[in-house]
Enzyme design. Structure first.
Site, PDB file in Angstrom:
ATOM      1  N   TYR A 187       0.653   1.574  -7.938  1.00  0.00           N
ATOM      2  CA  TYR A 187      -0.191   1.000  -6.887  1.00  0.00           C
ATOM      3  C   TYR A 187      -1.594   0.698  -7.413  1.00  0.00           C
ATOM      4  O   TYR A 187      -2.091  -0.433  -7.289  1.00  0.00           O
ATOM      5  CB  TYR A 187      -0.262   1.952  -5.690  1.00  0.00           C
ATOM      6  CG  TYR A 187      -1.332   1.584  -4.686  1.00  0.00           C
ATOM      7  CD1 TYR A 187      -1.248   0.399  -3.955  1.00  0.00           C
ATOM      8  CD2 TYR A 187      -2.430   2.415  -4.481  1.00  0.00           C
ATOM      9  CE1 TYR A 187      -2.234   0.066  -3.041  1.00  0.00           C
ATOM     10  CE2 TYR A 187      -3.420   2.087  -3.566  1.00  0.00           C
ATOM     11  CZ  TYR A 187      -3.318   0.906  -2.858  1.00  0.00           C
ATOM     12  OH  TYR A 187      -4.307   0.573  -1.961  1.00  0.00           O
ATOM     13  N   THR A 200       0.798  -1.231   0.000  1.00  0.00           N
ATOM     14  CA  THR A 200       0.000   0.000   0.000  1.00  0.00           C
ATOM     15  C   THR A 200       0.830   1.280   0.000  1.00  0.00           C
ATOM     16  O   THR A 200       0.273   2.367   0.118  1.00  0.00           O
ATOM     17  CB  THR A 200      -0.937   0.023   1.227  1.00  0.00           C
ATOM     18  OG1 THR A 200      -0.141  -0.066   2.417  1.00  0.00           O
ATOM     19  CG2 THR A 200      -1.922  -1.139   1.181  1.00  0.00           C
ATOM     20  N   THR A 204      -9.201  -0.691  -3.794  1.00  0.00           N
ATOM     21  CA  THR A 204      -8.956   0.734  -3.522  1.00  0.00           C
ATOM     22  C   THR A 204      -9.597   1.672  -4.544  1.00  0.00           C
ATOM     23  O   THR A 204      -9.832   1.288  -5.699  1.00  0.00           O
ATOM     24  CB  THR A 204      -7.434   0.990  -3.517  1.00  0.00           C
ATOM     25  OG1 THR A 204      -7.169   2.386  -3.405  1.00  0.00           O
ATOM     26  CG2 THR A 204      -6.785   0.500  -4.799  1.00  0.00           C
TER      27      THR A 204
END
Length: 287
Positions: free
Chosen positions: A126, A63, A102
């Site tokens: 990411y 993360t 996310t």
């Protein structure tokens, strides 16, 4: 009912551990990255053979948004290969996988809250690896829930709230980006929702598997979030708004990443609390 939790030392894993005593009918098995490295397929199979979980909640993830730009292989190994490994083993063992994703799968160019049907278009490593991880799960198993969330904070681990509290004690003033908008998510609320999804799936023969969005209600900028953090923690350090251009980072952040949550509210029949209410409740008690 056995529920295996990966990434047990992260803030969401710790939040699940914190609420686990409230569910005496569920046997939680918490594994950190040393006990269960999701990039190692054989290790996953060994743990699954030992505990035979009906559900697996995957909170393990890479993360570090900015660091991912210089460590793409590591981010890919955990967020894509690791997710695929878990999904494949879950499929073999008949285990339902709950996977946390996310808001960074979106590019942030929308002006209205993102739905589960909106097309992902990540702008950094990411977000790209989390999106590829979602796709890998969908290819490997049909028995999955992917829960996208955003701006997660808690009393556990490292997060924006704890960073602001620390900086407020160290500095004379704070400068925080005011042109990125999202919805802060209390990690304990997210943990409760994941357990509610486990209960839902255990009680239905044909659960509505798929992708869901969850965050607390309402929206704000990082500047608004920081201001509220200091307000409710009774700190007086001044906070000044700045544009994103004044705070360059290796990874580009979505300018707007509010998630629409009607789908998960219908599924679970839940009311989602406002972000500021949950923040004030957390900060009103000692961390």
């Amino acid at each position: 009912m056995v529920v295996l939790v990966t990434g047990a030392n992260g803030q969401l894993g710790q939040s699940l551990r914190n609420i686990a005593p409230h569910y005496p009918d569920i046997e939680f098995v918490f594994c950190d990255s040393l006990q269960l490295n999701i990039t190692q397929r054989a290790q996953i199979e060994s743990v699954f053979n030992q505990y035979q979980p009906e559900f697996c909640i995957n909170t393990a993830a890479y993360t570090a948004v900015d660091k991912a730009e210089s460590e793409p292989e590591k981010a890919h190994a955990i967020n894509v290969v690791g997710a695929q490994n878990l999904a494949e083993v879950c499929q073999e063992k008949g285990t339902v996988l709950l996977h946390v994703s996310t808001d960074f799968v979106f590019d942030g160019t929308q002006k209205t809250p993102y739905t589960e049907d909106d097309l992902p278009n990540p702008t950094g490593v990411y977000g790209q690896t989390k999106w590829e991880g979602e796709q890998a799960i969908a290819r490997a198993t049909s028995r999955y829930f992917i829960v996208r969330t955003a701006w997660v904070y808690s009393q556990f681990g490292a997060n924006f709230m704890k960073t602001m509290l620390r900086l407020a004690d160290e500095r004379d003033a704070l400068r925080v980006v005011s042109d990125q908008v999202g919805s802060p998510t209390n990690a304990v609320d997210l943990a409760e929702v994941l357990v509610a999804m486990v209960r839902y799936a255990s009680q239905h023969d044909h659960p509505a598997f798929g992708i869901y969005h969850f965050s607390n209600e309402g929206q704000c900028s990082w500047y608004d979030f920081a201001t509220a953090i200091l307000k409710y923690s009774q700190r007086t350090t001044p906070v000044f708004p700045i544009p994103t251009t004044d705070f360059p980072t290796p990874a580009k952040r979505p300018a707007y990443s509010v998630l629409r949550k009607e789908k998960i509210k219908r599924l679970l029949g839940i009311e989602i609390l406002d972000w500021e209410q949950r923040l004030s409740q957390l900060l009103s008690s000692p961390l």
